[in-house]
Design an enzyme around this catalytic site. Sequence first.
Site, PDB file in Angstrom:
ATOM      1  N   ASP A 187      -2.340   5.935  -0.952  1.00  0.00           N
ATOM      2  CA  ASP A 187      -2.445   5.071   0.218  1.00  0.00           C
ATOM      3  C   ASP A 187      -2.693   5.956   1.434  1.00  0.00           C
ATOM      4  O   ASP A 187      -2.138   7.064   1.530  1.00  0.00           O
ATOM      5  CB  ASP A 187      -1.173   4.253   0.421  1.00  0.00           C
ATOM      6  CG  ASP A 187      -1.334   3.245   1.551  1.00  0.00           C
ATOM      7  OD1 ASP A 187      -1.899   2.170   1.303  1.00  0.00           O
ATOM      8  OD2 ASP A 187      -0.923   3.561   2.686  1.00  0.00           O
ATOM      9  N   ASP A 243       3.985   2.762   0.940  1.00  0.00           N
ATOM     10  CA  ASP A 243       3.005   1.812   0.409  1.00  0.00           C
ATOM     11  C   ASP A 243       2.525   2.242  -0.978  1.00  0.00           C
ATOM     12  O   ASP A 243       2.279   1.400  -1.849  1.00  0.00           O
ATOM     13  CB  ASP A 243       1.814   1.699   1.361  1.00  0.00           C
ATOM     14  CG  ASP A 243       2.177   0.943   2.644  1.00  0.00           C
ATOM     15  OD1 ASP A 243       3.376   0.661   2.829  1.00  0.00           O
ATOM     16  OD2 ASP A 243       1.273   0.670   3.445  1.00  0.00           O
ATOM     17  N   GLU A 301      -3.112   6.088   5.820  1.00  0.00           N
ATOM     18  CA  GLU A 301      -3.019   5.482   7.144  1.00  0.00           C
ATOM     19  C   GLU A 301      -4.113   6.131   7.992  1.00  0.00           C
ATOM     20  O   GLU A 301      -4.346   7.351   7.903  1.00  0.00           O
ATOM     21  CB  GLU A 301      -1.649   5.705   7.763  1.00  0.00           C
ATOM     22  CG  GLU A 301      -0.490   5.133   6.952  1.00  0.00           C
ATOM     23  CD  GLU A 301      -0.608   3.639   6.695  1.00  0.00           C
ATOM     24  OE1 GLU A 301      -1.226   2.933   7.526  1.00  0.00           O
ATOM     25  OE2 GLU A 301      -0.080   3.174   5.661  1.00  0.00           O
ATOM     26  N   HIS A 319       3.722   0.112   5.818  1.00  0.00           N
ATOM     27  CA  HIS A 319       2.570   0.662   6.530  1.00  0.00           C
ATOM     28  C   HIS A 319       2.724   2.156   6.782  1.00  0.00           C
ATOM     29  O   HIS A 319       2.136   2.686   7.726  1.00  0.00           O
ATOM     30  CB  HIS A 319       2.297  -0.091   7.839  1.00  0.00           C
ATOM     31  CG  HIS A 319       1.806  -1.492   7.625  1.00  0.00           C
ATOM     32  ND1 HIS A 319       0.595  -1.781   7.044  1.00  0.00           N
ATOM     33  CD2 HIS A 319       2.410  -2.681   7.901  1.00  0.00           C
ATOM     34  CE1 HIS A 319       0.457  -3.090   6.972  1.00  0.00           C
ATOM     35  NE2 HIS A 319       1.541  -3.665   7.477  1.00  0.00           N
TER      36      HIS A 319
END
Length: 576
Positions: free
Chosen positions: A33, A183, A35, A178
Amino acid sequence: MADQRLSLPGAHVQGTIDDVGTLLAHTTFVIVDLETTGSRSDGAGITEIGAVKVRGGEVLGEFATLVNPRMPIPPHITLLTGITQAMVATAPDLDAALPAFLEFAALDGDATALVAHNAPFDVGFLKAACGAQGHDWPHPTVVDTLPLARRLVTRDEVRNHKLGTLAGFFGAAEQPTHRALDDARATVGVLHGLLERLGSHEIDTLEELRHFRTPRTSAQRRKRHLADDVPEAPGVYVFTDAKGDTLYVGKSSNLRRRVRSYFTAAETRGRIREMISLVEGVTPIVCATSLEAEVRELRLIAERKPPYNRRSRNPGRAAWLKLTRESYPRLSVVRAVRDDDAPYIGPFRSSREAELAREALHHAIPLRQCTHRFSPSRPISACVLAQLGRCGAPCDGSESPQEYAAHAAAAATAMTDDATPVVEALSGHIARLATDLRYEEAALFRDRRAAFVAGAARSQRLAALAAIPQLVAAQPTGTAWEVHVVRYGRLAGSGMMRRGADPHAFVEALVATAETVFPGPGPSPRATPGEMECVLRWLGSPGIRLIDAASPWTCPVNGAEKHHELTDWQRDSAYD
């Protein structure tokens, strides 16, 4: 060479006949994952990478790092993720974080898959980052849990398929926040829940998971029992209908697993699902070696022409280029090789490719292009090609039979022995056209040259193998030796010799029981070109030991194979 003993080097593992996939229990899943500062990989930067590596339900390791994107983080992104400019100020740049992640993930393994929820987003950023940093993208198998969940979890069960919703539905140990690692951990729980549901769809390999699109049809569910009695062995399988007619022929290194896959949701091809609705029986044919299975498949398809095999749709589309046997030979595109002692090149995938090769020869050698019958005692008027200087006009007596015979002999030599004069003539013309900026014409002559080289090289390779009365060769596998007997280009015998066995006794018995094959005309007299290409590929694979050859195995020194770099056409499997 008949007395040569088989030495036994270190184990050599040969690839399987076809890729049936890696068991999901043995697959390493790298759940990732990211960001980022925005939604577009071409304008935003990565601020955090989180990943979890799992196999067989066990966590093997975790990876997490903040990344300095070297650009401002928008306020709404900070509000969403909690990642501030101050947090990434001392974090490593992408040029340090990305190699660390790639080393952790080790995505270049065949039994490894990259997993993400809405994978195009994360994979898009990772690919863009690799490109920007000069790293090769490893092209892993990608599993996207979002579309997978949409197929396996109905709207009656969940209100949407967001990561948080699915994590709660499957009772994941971690909930998404998040932040990248949280995540990724939540996605692990979702993945495990989805894999459990795949069991009811009989998906148990990574290959089946990759192709899973829609649920099984009723026919697939109803007829799965047809795979129950199929052995777990290499060979060929034949699907038949209620009348016993053949519908489809295939091969596999594991017959039972391959046949079983046709009755799972992983089989999504429309024509095959249609075929399954007609299937009433499966006939397995166990083979000693992978080469035997490949050859048997080709022979059965050629013999039975099953309607659901792609190779059966245009069985007569291969073409040959022949120099006819008559007083004034000419080049003719034909569909079969006859016992007429005429030179042939090919086979070509289509008549168009054969026509290109014929045009190449006509450019280099002034053979007649008409189909008229004439003789010195019965001349006819010359055509416009004679006026253009592209034919010596033997039809009206301008060229003597001896002069024309020299041209025919040159064409025969170019087709079967020395391709250099034709290649040089075309290459020179292409260079002159390019100098004059006539690029479209140059491209046409390039295609003609490529067609001639490909067809001549193919026929010369086939003819060289077809000329050998008997060839015996072996290849080591992990626990045994594959041994094959080839006669006049046809696979006549196959066997697996266990390590430690008497090689002389084994080869002698295999040769004694091999199929009797007689010589014949043309480049592929006793086997189809497809079968002979399979044999040639095997003979050229690593570890092959030549045990016996009844005659020398040679190709022309100046043959078309010498000019193979002039064509990018497929030379090993140019036809079905």
